[in-house]
Design a protein around this motif. Structure first.
Motif, PDB file in Angstrom:
ATOM      1  N   THR A  86       0.831  -1.215   0.000  1.00  0.00           N
ATOM      2  CA  THR A  86       0.000   0.000   0.000  1.00  0.00           C
ATOM      3  C   THR A  86       0.861   1.259   0.000  1.00  0.00           C
ATOM      4  O   THR A  86       0.508   2.263  -0.617  1.00  0.00           O
ATOM      5  CB  THR A  86      -0.954   0.017   1.199  1.00  0.00           C
ATOM      6  OG1 THR A  86      -0.195  -0.065   2.422  1.00  0.00           O
ATOM      7  CG2 THR A  86      -1.916  -1.165   1.153  1.00  0.00           C
ATOM      8  N   ALA A  87       2.020   1.201   0.687  1.00  0.00           N
ATOM      9  CA  ALA A  87       2.922   2.360   0.702  1.00  0.00           C
ATOM     10  C   ALA A  87       3.488   2.607  -0.687  1.00  0.00           C
ATOM     11  O   ALA A  87       3.604   3.759  -1.130  1.00  0.00           O
ATOM     12  CB  ALA A  87       4.049   2.138   1.710  1.00  0.00           C
ATOM     13  N   ALA A 144       6.716  -2.871  -0.354  1.00  0.00           N
ATOM     14  CA  ALA A 144       6.615  -1.473  -0.761  1.00  0.00           C
ATOM     15  C   ALA A 144       7.191  -1.262  -2.159  1.00  0.00           C
ATOM     16  O   ALA A 144       6.591  -0.571  -2.990  1.00  0.00           O
ATOM     17  CB  ALA A 144       7.330  -0.582   0.250  1.00  0.00           C
TER      18      ALA A 144
END
Length: 254
Positions: A86-87, A144
């Protein structure tokens, strides 16, 4: 129909070929080869339209894979990587909002070149992946990076592969885990792409044009996996990926 014809014959032909490539890759040769599809499409379209159009095509092919591997994955590893992604997705969205299409062309092309070099080094035996398990915290970095590279060009495979291979999972569990991770990442990308306007104008007719070719590609992939020499197929694909990536970088710099 009119919106679709507005793209022109070259764009429609490249879009069909990109969809065929993606379907054949995921069905018969592993999802890594699908990385060539986005740079190929971005050579004839705005990068946002290219990555936006490819996403539903990849998701349609993923549905069958998720069903085949349902609940055979390593849940702990999968959810760590998915949460971390999600980052990376957020970083990709920020990059798109803050830059012009040429920067995205360079990003897609650069990732294509890096992916081709990474795969070529593996095939030549110059790159040996770690055999020892990585600590759980390494999943946050791998996830990430995968989220970012997947957002930019649907090529999040390498960081996930490096992390999962270190876990020494059984083959079925390994494949199921990768399928779940990218299915989830693609689901998360879809509303972000929509919010950024990737599906405005004639994007939907283009996606509908590509979907049948992706399904044909699935059948070709299943056929080719039984008949084509795997090493030669991958070598040719990564050469094409490098050429497409190089052209995008040059176009972006120009």
């Amino acid at each position: 129909m009119t919106e679709l014809l507005d793209y022109g014959g070259l764009v429609l032909a490249v879009a069909a070929l990109a969809a065929l490539t993606a379907g054949a890759s995921k069905a018969g040769f592993g999802s890594g080869v699908a990385a060539v599809a986005t740079p190929m499409l971005a050579m004839v379209l705005d990068p946002s339209v290219a990555i936006g159009a490819m996403l539903p095509v990849l998701m349609a092919v993923d549905v069958a894979a998720v069903r085949a591997y349902w609940r055979k994955w390593n849940s702990a590893a999968a959810w760590r990587l998915i949460a971390a992604s999600t980052a990376g997705i957020a970083a990709g969205a920020a990059l798109h909002s803050a830059t012009d299409p040429d920067v995205f062309r360079i990003a897609i092309g650069g990732l294509a070149l890096a992916f081709a070099a990474w795969q070529g080094a593996r095939m030549a035996g110059w790159l040996v992946l770690p055999e020892r398990p990585m600590p759980p915290r390494a999943a946050w970095l791998a996830g990430a990076v995968a989220g970012f590279t997947s957002f930019v060009s649907h090529s999040g495979g390498p960081p996930v592969l490096v992390y999962l291979l270190g876990l020494k999972l059984p083959k079925t569990e390994f494949l199921a885990t990768t399928v779940l991770i990218f299915w989830a990442i693609n689901l998360m990308k879809l509303p972000v792409y929509a919010a950024l306007g990737f599906y405005k104008g004639g994007a939907v007719p283009l996606i509908l044009w590509m979907l049948p070719f992706a399904l044909i590609g699935v059948q070709l992939g299943l056929w080719g996996a039984r008949r084509l020499p795997e090493r030669a197929f991958f070598a040719a694909t990564y050469v094409l990926l490098a050429l497409a990536g190089g052209k995008l970088v040059l176009d972006g710099l120009a």
